[in-house]
Design a protein around this motif. Sequence first.
Motif, PDB file in Angstrom:
ATOM      1  N   GLU A  28       0.825  -1.192   0.000  1.00 19.86           N
ATOM      2  CA  GLU A  28       0.000   0.000   0.000  1.00 19.86           C
ATOM      3  C   GLU A  28       0.868   1.253   0.000  1.00 19.86           C
ATOM      4  O   GLU A  28       0.519   2.251  -0.605  1.00 19.86           O
ATOM      5  N   GLU A  55       0.459   4.720  -2.238  1.00 19.30           N
ATOM      6  CA  GLU A  55       0.353   6.075  -1.716  1.00 19.30           C
ATOM      7  C   GLU A  55       1.478   6.941  -2.262  1.00 19.30           C
ATOM      8  O   GLU A  55       1.283   8.087  -2.625  1.00 19.30           O
ATOM      9  N   ARG A  68     -14.767   7.644   8.119  1.00 17.71           N
ATOM     10  CA  ARG A  68     -14.192   8.234   6.906  1.00 17.71           C
ATOM     11  C   ARG A  68     -14.181   9.751   6.955  1.00 17.71           C
ATOM     12  O   ARG A  68     -13.411  10.397   6.237  1.00 17.71           O
ATOM     13  N   ASN A 104     -15.975   8.097  -6.265  1.00 18.31           N
ATOM     14  CA  ASN A 104     -17.411   7.822  -6.327  1.00 18.31           C
ATOM     15  C   ASN A 104     -18.196   8.911  -5.606  1.00 18.31           C
ATOM     16  O   ASN A 104     -18.355   8.878  -4.398  1.00 18.31           O
ATOM     17  N   ASP A 134       0.534   8.017  -5.585  1.00 14.06           N
ATOM     18  CA  ASP A 134      -0.489   9.054  -5.505  1.00 14.06           C
ATOM     19  C   ASP A 134       0.139  10.413  -5.272  1.00 14.06           C
ATOM     20  O   ASP A 134      -0.175  11.385  -5.950  1.00 14.06           O
ATOM     21  N   GLU A 138      -7.228   6.840   5.183  1.00 11.42           N
ATOM     22  CA  GLU A 138      -7.620   5.547   4.604  1.00 11.42           C
ATOM     23  C   GLU A 138      -8.145   4.577   5.647  1.00 11.42           C
ATOM     24  O   GLU A 138      -9.022   3.771   5.366  1.00 11.42           O
ATOM     25  N   LEU A 194     -11.437  11.078   2.211  1.00 12.86           N
ATOM     26  CA  LEU A 194     -10.694  10.653   1.037  1.00 12.86           C
ATOM     27  C   LEU A 194     -11.606  10.703  -0.178  1.00 12.86           C
ATOM     28  O   LEU A 194     -12.755  10.284  -0.119  1.00 12.86           O
ATOM     29  N   ASN A 195     -11.084  11.213  -1.269  1.00 13.46           N
ATOM     30  CA  ASN A 195     -11.860  11.239  -2.507  1.00 13.46           C
ATOM     31  C   ASN A 195     -11.570   9.976  -3.299  1.00 13.46           C
ATOM     32  O   ASN A 195     -10.508   9.833  -3.886  1.00 13.46           O
ATOM     33  N   GLU A 196     -12.498   9.068  -3.281  1.00 17.55           N
ATOM     34  CA  GLU A 196     -12.272   7.807  -3.998  1.00 17.55           C
ATOM     35  C   GLU A 196     -13.009   7.780  -5.325  1.00 17.55           C
ATOM     36  O   GLU A 196     -13.234   6.729  -5.904  1.00 17.55           O
TER      37      GLU A 196
END
Lengths: 144, 144
Positions: free
Chosen positions: A3, A7, A35, A89, A10, A30, A85-87
């Motif tokens: 992971e 990151e 969240r 969706n 990212d 994360e 976190l902007n995932e």
Amino acid sequence: MSEDKLENKDLKKVGLKVTLPRLKILGILENAEQRHISAEDVYKKLLESGDDVGLATVYRVLTQFEAAGLVIRHRFDTGHAIFELNEGNHHDHLVCVKCATVAEFVDKIIEERQIAIADKFGFKITEHCLYLYGVCNSCQEQTS
Amino acid sequence: MSEDKLENKDLKKVGLKVTLPRLKILGILENAEQRHISAEDVYKKLLESGDDVGLATVYRVLTQFEAAGLVIRHRFDTGHAIFELNEGNHHDHLVCVKCATVAEFVDKIIEERQIAIADKFGFKITEHCLYLYGVCNSCQEQTS
DNA sequence: GTCCGTGCAAAGGATTTGCATAATC
DNA sequence: GATTATGCAAATCCTTTGCACGGAC
């Protein structure tokens, strides 16, 4: 593939140097059980883990993350900002006014109507947010 | 029947003494070309009219009006609160991110969906707000 | 006359910024 | 080694509060 590497990628992708504070903060976003978390709470979690990061850095990093699209900043009625976190969706939010728990939902019909409304007004929507404030299930059970 | 009398009644009805600052502020909220106005702007308008009212009083009065249901306080992404007269007709908002103009709309379908969603989650909605941020018609025409 | 409202200045909370040091690339 | 990040403290912005005075009822 760890992971950490993800990151790493990212951060580099958005032009930010890979530093410990940034990785730690990403990790908290994360893995937090909630969240939706305030800067102050991110800061507290860092201290609890023994990480020596200043509150100013938390704000700076979160703001950079927001600018980079990694994070979304909400301004609920609580007085302070909440980050998640902007995932990718998109979703809207239900906020419990008693326990501050946040639930997420998506509704296709609402999304469509929003676009229709914006069109009617000649608006070019850049962003939108729908907050439903109320009392959640478990808080209703408490007679407090 | 003069407008003053009406306002008088409004204030008394909610248990507030009828004072000059309160009447002046109510007047501004009723007559401002922009229904959606910040505390700072209310204050500026008072000064322009030669009324010697402190900013603290503006905040106090607006907060009392909010508690009394005369006024609604919004927290757009702008960092400061925006107030509008509560005329009973619920509506949602489009906010121009360039000129900060605010437009209002109501959509029955969205309202219904919100209730359905709240039900599904077992939430008792106390309030809700839908903000669409974007660029308004006239701002799109400017190539700035 | 009593009580509530106001102005002013000071306090408050959340967030940002300046600057010297320390880390990444 | 150059550039970007960080920590700390101070500054800033919006909003609220304490207190003595003035106005409404």
